[in-house]
Design a protein around this motif. Structure first.
Motif, PDB file in Angstrom:
ATOM      1  N   ILE A  27       7.618  -0.062   4.644  1.00 19.30           N
ATOM      2  CA  ILE A  27       6.844   0.596   5.689  1.00 19.30           C
ATOM      3  C   ILE A  27       6.235  -0.508   6.545  1.00 19.30           C
ATOM      4  N   VAL A  28       6.440  -0.428   7.849  1.00 23.79           N
ATOM      5  CA  VAL A  28       5.934  -1.439   8.775  1.00 23.79           C
ATOM      6  C   VAL A  28       4.860  -0.803   9.646  1.00 23.79           C
ATOM      7  N   GLU A  29       3.675  -1.405   9.646  1.00 22.78           N
ATOM      8  CA  GLU A  29       2.587  -0.953  10.508  1.00 22.78           C
ATOM      9  C   GLU A  29       2.471  -1.930  11.673  1.00 22.78           C
ATOM     10  N   ALA A  30       2.474  -1.396  12.893  1.00 18.79           N
ATOM     11  CA  ALA A  30       2.476  -2.256  14.078  1.00 18.79           C
ATOM     12  C   ALA A  30       1.631  -1.642  15.182  1.00 18.79           C
ATOM     13  N   GLY A 238      -7.455   3.616  -0.550  1.00 16.73           N
ATOM     14  CA  GLY A 238      -7.048   4.301   0.671  1.00 16.73           C
ATOM     15  C   GLY A 238      -6.391   3.429   1.711  1.00 16.73           C
ATOM     16  N   THR A 239      -6.156   2.136   1.411  1.00 13.08           N
ATOM     17  CA  THR A 239      -5.604   1.223   2.408  1.00 13.08           C
ATOM     18  C   THR A 239      -4.102   1.007   2.269  1.00 13.08           C
ATOM     19  N   ASP A 240      -3.459   1.634   1.281  1.00 14.99           N
ATOM     20  CA  ASP A 240      -2.014   1.527   1.158  1.00 14.99           C
ATOM     21  C   ASP A 240      -1.354   2.007   2.450  1.00 14.99           C
ATOM     22  N   ALA A 241      -0.216   1.407   2.818  1.00  7.89           N
ATOM     23  CA  ALA A 241       0.429   1.735   4.092  1.00  7.89           C
ATOM     24  C   ALA A 241       0.786   3.216   4.177  1.00  7.89           C
ATOM     25  N   GLU A 242       1.292   3.788   3.073  1.00  4.90           N
ATOM     26  CA  GLU A 242       1.662   5.208   3.120  1.00  4.90           C
ATOM     27  C   GLU A 242       0.416   6.084   3.263  1.00  4.90           C
ATOM     28  N   GLU A 243      -0.677   5.684   2.640  1.00  4.41           N
ATOM     29  CA  GLU A 243      -1.912   6.453   2.792  1.00  4.41           C
ATOM     30  C   GLU A 243      -2.408   6.399   4.232  1.00  4.41           C
ATOM     31  N   ARG A 244      -2.302   5.253   4.860  1.00  2.00           N
ATOM     32  CA  ARG A 244      -2.712   5.137   6.266  1.00  2.00           C
ATOM     33  C   ARG A 244      -1.768   5.929   7.174  1.00  2.00           C
ATOM     34  N   LEU A 245      -0.480   5.943   6.829  1.00  6.71           N
ATOM     35  CA  LEU A 245       0.471   6.769   7.576  1.00  6.71           C
ATOM     36  C   LEU A 245       0.079   8.243   7.483  1.00  6.71           C
ATOM     37  N   HIS A 246      -0.259   8.698   6.289  1.00  7.90           N
ATOM     38  CA  HIS A 246      -0.664  10.098   6.137  1.00  7.90           C
ATOM     39  C   HIS A 246      -1.841  10.425   7.048  1.00  7.90           C
ATOM     40  N   GLY A 247      -2.763   9.470   7.201  1.00  9.30           N
ATOM     41  CA  GLY A 247      -3.897   9.682   8.090  1.00  9.30           C
ATOM     42  C   GLY A 247      -3.474   9.893   9.526  1.00  9.30           C
ATOM     43  N   GLN A 248      -2.379   9.245   9.942  1.00  6.49           N
ATOM     44  CA  GLN A 248      -1.883   9.424  11.302  1.00  6.49           C
ATOM     45  C   GLN A 248      -1.075  10.706  11.458  1.00  6.49           C
ATOM     46  N   LEU A 249      -0.368  11.120  10.408  1.00  2.31           N
ATOM     47  CA  LEU A 249       0.488  12.303  10.509  1.00  2.31           C
ATOM     48  C   LEU A 249      -0.301  13.598  10.461  1.00  2.31           C
ATOM     49  N   THR A 250      -1.448  13.591   9.794  1.00  2.28           N
ATOM     50  CA  THR A 250      -2.258  14.809   9.729  1.00  2.28           C
ATOM     51  C   THR A 250      -2.975  15.026  11.052  1.00  2.28           C
ATOM     52  N   GLY A 251      -3.356  16.267  11.273  1.00  2.00           N
ATOM     53  CA  GLY A 251      -4.048  16.628  12.499  1.00  2.00           C
ATOM     54  C   GLY A 251      -4.178  18.138  12.562  1.00  2.00           C
ATOM     55  N   PRO A 252      -4.480  18.685  13.718  1.00  2.00           N
ATOM     56  CA  PRO A 252      -4.596  20.144  13.826  1.00  2.00           C
ATOM     57  C   PRO A 252      -3.300  20.832  13.376  1.00  2.00           C
ATOM     58  N   GLY A 253      -3.414  21.696  12.376  1.00  2.00           N
ATOM     59  CA  GLY A 253      -2.251  22.424  11.883  1.00  2.00           C
ATOM     60  C   GLY A 253      -1.313  21.613  11.031  1.00  2.00           C
ATOM     61  N   LYS A 254      -1.692  20.401  10.645  1.00  2.00           N
ATOM     62  CA  LYS A 254      -0.825  19.529   9.837  1.00  2.00           C
ATOM     63  C   LYS A 254      -1.661  18.942   8.689  1.00  2.00           C
ATOM     64  N   ILE A 255      -1.394  19.393   7.455  1.00  2.00           N
ATOM     65  CA  ILE A 255      -2.192  19.025   6.294  1.00  2.00           C
ATOM     66  C   ILE A 255      -1.263  18.515   5.184  1.00  2.00           C
ATOM     67  N   ILE A 256      -1.732  17.511   4.428  1.00  2.09           N
ATOM     68  CA  ILE A 256      -0.986  16.965   3.289  1.00  2.09           C
ATOM     69  C   ILE A 256      -1.811  17.179   2.024  1.00  2.09           C
ATOM     70  N   VAL A 257      -1.147  17.675   0.963  1.00  2.00           N
ATOM     71  CA  VAL A 257      -1.779  17.898  -0.334  1.00  2.00           C
ATOM     72  C   VAL A 257      -1.056  17.037  -1.370  1.00  2.00           C
ATOM     73  N   ARG A 407     -11.304   6.292 -12.475  1.00  2.00           N
ATOM     74  CA  ARG A 407     -10.523   5.581 -11.458  1.00  2.00           C
ATOM     75  C   ARG A 407      -9.022   5.620 -11.768  1.00  2.00           C
ATOM     76  N   THR A 408      -8.554   6.754 -12.299  1.00  2.00           N
ATOM     77  CA  THR A 408      -7.128   6.892 -12.593  1.00  2.00           C
ATOM     78  C   THR A 408      -6.414   7.819 -11.617  1.00  2.00           C
ATOM     79  N   VAL A 409      -7.103   8.297 -10.571  1.00  2.00           N
ATOM     80  CA  VAL A 409      -6.402   9.030  -9.510  1.00  2.00           C
ATOM     81  C   VAL A 409      -5.403   8.079  -8.867  1.00  2.00           C
ATOM     82  N   GLY A 410      -4.165   8.540  -8.696  1.00  2.00           N
ATOM     83  CA  GLY A 410      -3.103   7.665  -8.221  1.00  2.00           C
ATOM     84  C   GLY A 410      -2.956   7.656  -6.711  1.00  2.00           C
ATOM     85  N   LEU A 411      -2.151   6.719  -6.233  1.00  2.00           N
ATOM     86  CA  LEU A 411      -1.777   6.685  -4.830  1.00  2.00           C
ATOM     87  C   LEU A 411      -0.674   7.728  -4.612  1.00  2.00           C
ATOM     88  N   SER A 412      -0.569   8.436  -3.518  1.00  2.00           N
ATOM     89  CA  SER A 412      -1.372   8.320  -2.323  1.00  2.00           C
ATOM     90  C   SER A 412      -2.568   9.258  -2.288  1.00  2.00           C
TER      91      SER A 412
END
Length: 564
Positions: A27-30, A238-257, A407-412
């Protein structure tokens, strides 16, 4: 008898080895994803995931060059995921226990439910409407050599001809999808049976592209994606690249569980506060895999203001010291290849220490047992150190003062861009091919003994909510691994009863679909606020407002629907 739990589909395997000429996935963040994508074209496979994130598959030289591009913030290799109703619906207030009827009109109609999982048995009636028509709008199969999309028509034709696109050899994905949005089947139905489905049979590495694909296919329509998977290869902040991606993909009408994970009692985490001069040796054992090998990665994390020296002690007593920061070394012990590395983790300004152990099949048990990690604190400003094995089933710490189930909750699930779901018990008896089954140790209402505990490493409140995850009955994939276990499968009824946060997450996913049906533009913050105002607290959860096992409390869909 012990109740089975799904392996959680919790996400990460040890880091893949990077070798020259061998393709790797990252995953590349740019700052400018489009511009970086143009640089890579011709040298690898590129898929733009969002404004700032790309999925790239290329050789190590190409990925290394990307780290030197000014617009690139981070290049992170992808991790491998592995798999984390009858009693559940009354528990969440969706069905009246006396009548079995829903007191609300909402059933998820007009909302898309995305499931990223092991595959799907689309011959099961829980994936078809009252007219026998498939309720799936599309399927992406990432497990093929070349990932392929299937339309509804292609799926209908493929399953009618016996080819079975996206088939579920494991049984996990079929069960999860049916919990979230299964049609009525006998006395059972999923939480949101009126929703339509977008399905991904994942390779458990490209889960980032899977989520992006679901939201792309959904377009402007409201959509909630379920990830009953996770891993422990990261900083848990919460700083893993996929976790940060999820933050960008969510929004109005778009939720991740995301499922919180099943690692509470698996002894994969150590943590504690040190003073200067303090030293600890924590013993651990490797766990042999089905092919006779063993492979585990331990990562340890602390603030850059602190100084720790990490060493590995072999079963023979040989001490292997880690290299200086920014470098790596390789050693061997009998049939075991050992890699140690240390680096600065810039996203949260931590120091990461990594120990990887790769054991060949011919190794004896003496090469698997009696390892120790030696931790020496040289300086302490904060003094907190945490370490995790990449996932359960690879290695486990022996009893030690530093062993922690917190502290055993996993990523993401530790990311802010999702709802993280814990599990509690809803029943202790079920039917199977072996007849009526019962586990008297299971107390309905109590947190599941396997359900991972919060908070996150940096103290944030994860999990968000608890939902029924033990024992949950839903669709059984014919011919799957799950169907072969006569303690939990009822092949004649086409049903499976298993447990895991993997089962709890789709309960919440279906509930979110109903909330989006009410108001399609709800965002993650809106949903979290609704849960906070409507969760049920009882003698098990305590008064709140947050608990490491139950999060904000137990999901109450009826209260959430009334709160709007």
């Amino acid at each position: 008898m012990a109740a089975a739990r799904a392996s959680g589909i919790t996400s990460a395997e040890p880091e893949q080895e990077w070798r020259n000429g061998v393709p790797a996935a990252a995953i590349v963040e740019a700052r400018d994803a489009a511009g970086v994508a143009d640089r890579v074209k011709g040298d690898g496979e590129v898929l733009r995931l969002s404004q700032n994130f790309l999925s790239v598959r290329a050789d190590v030289e190409t990925l290394a060059r990307l780290t030197e591009v000014a617009e690139v913030r981070r290049v992170q290799t992808k991790k491998l995921s592995q798999p984390h109703l009858d009693a559940a619906l009354p528990d969440i207030g969706l069905v009246a226990p006396q009548t079995g009827q829903r007191p609300f009109a909402e059933d998820g109609e007009g909302v898309l439910v995305g499931i990223v999982d092991s595959g799907f048995d689309l011959s099961h009636p829980m994936f078809r409407d009252a007219n026998g028509q498939l309720r799936v709008e599309g399927l992406l199969d990432q497990s093929l050599a070349q990932p392929r999309e299937f339309s509804t028509g292609q799926l209908e034709q493929g399953w009618a001809s016996g080819r079975g696109p996206g088939a579920d050899e494991n049984g996990h994905g079929t069960h999860v999808a049916a919990i979230a949005a299964g049609s009525r089947f006998g006395a059972l139905e999923g939480v949101a049976p009126g929703a339509r489905l977008l399905l991904v049979k994942t390779n458990f590495r490209d889960t980032d592209t899977a989520v992006s694909w679901v939201f792309r296919k959904a377009g402007a329509r409201p959509c909630v994606v379920n990830l009953s998977l996770g891993h422990h290869f990261g900083a848990h902040d919460g700083t893993d690249a996929e976790e940060r991606l999820h933050g960008q993909l969510t929004g109005p009408g778009k939720i991740i569980v995301v499922s919180a994970g099943n690692e509470r009692g698996d002894d994969i985490h150590i943590g504690g506060r040190f003073h200067p001069g303090q030293a600890e040796q924590v013993p651990f054992d490797l766990q042999r895999q089905s092919d006779g090998t063993a492979f585990a990665v331990l990562t340890l994390w602390h603030a850059r203001a602190d100084r720790f020296a990490i060493s590995l002690v072999t079963p023979a007593g040989e001490v292997i010291d880690e290299p200086p920061s920014g470098s790596a070394i390789r050693r061997t012990f009998a049939a075991v290849a050992i890699d140690l590395a240390q680096q600065r983790y810039r996203p949260s300004d931590l120091i990461e220490h990594q120990i990887a152990l790769d054991v060949r099949a011919q190794a004896g048990n003496g090469e698997l047992r009696g390892w120790r990690v030696r931790i020496n604190c040289r300086a302490a400003t904060i003094g907190r150190l945490d370490g995790w094995f990449n996932n359960s089933g690879f290695a486990a710490f022996r009893a030690h003062a530093m062993s922690e189930s917190a502290r055993t909750v996993g990523l993401s699930a530790t990311g802010d861009g999702c709802l993280a779901v814990a599990s509690h018990v809803t029943r202790n008896a079920w039917d199977s091919d072996s007849g009526p089954m019962q586990d008297a140790r299971l107390v309905p209402g109590r947190t599941s003994a396997f359900s991972s505990l919060g908070p996150s490493r940096d103290g944030r409140q994860k999990p968000d909510v608890s939902a029924p995850g033990q024992m949950v009955t839903a669709a059984l994939a014919q011919g799957s691994e799950s169907a072969a276990d006569d303690r939990f499968a009822s092949n004649g009824d086409q049903l499976l009863t298993i447990a895991g946060t993997s089962m709890a997450a789709p309960v919440v996913t279906g509930a979110v679909a109903m909330l989006l049906q009410q108001k399609p533009d709800r965002n993650l913050g809106d949903v979290r606020d609704l849960l906070r105002a409507s969760v049920r607290r009882d003698v098990h959860t305590g008064p709140g407002p947050w608990d490491p096992a139950y999060g904000l409390g137990k999901l109450d869909v009826a209260a959430a629907l009334r709160a709007t």
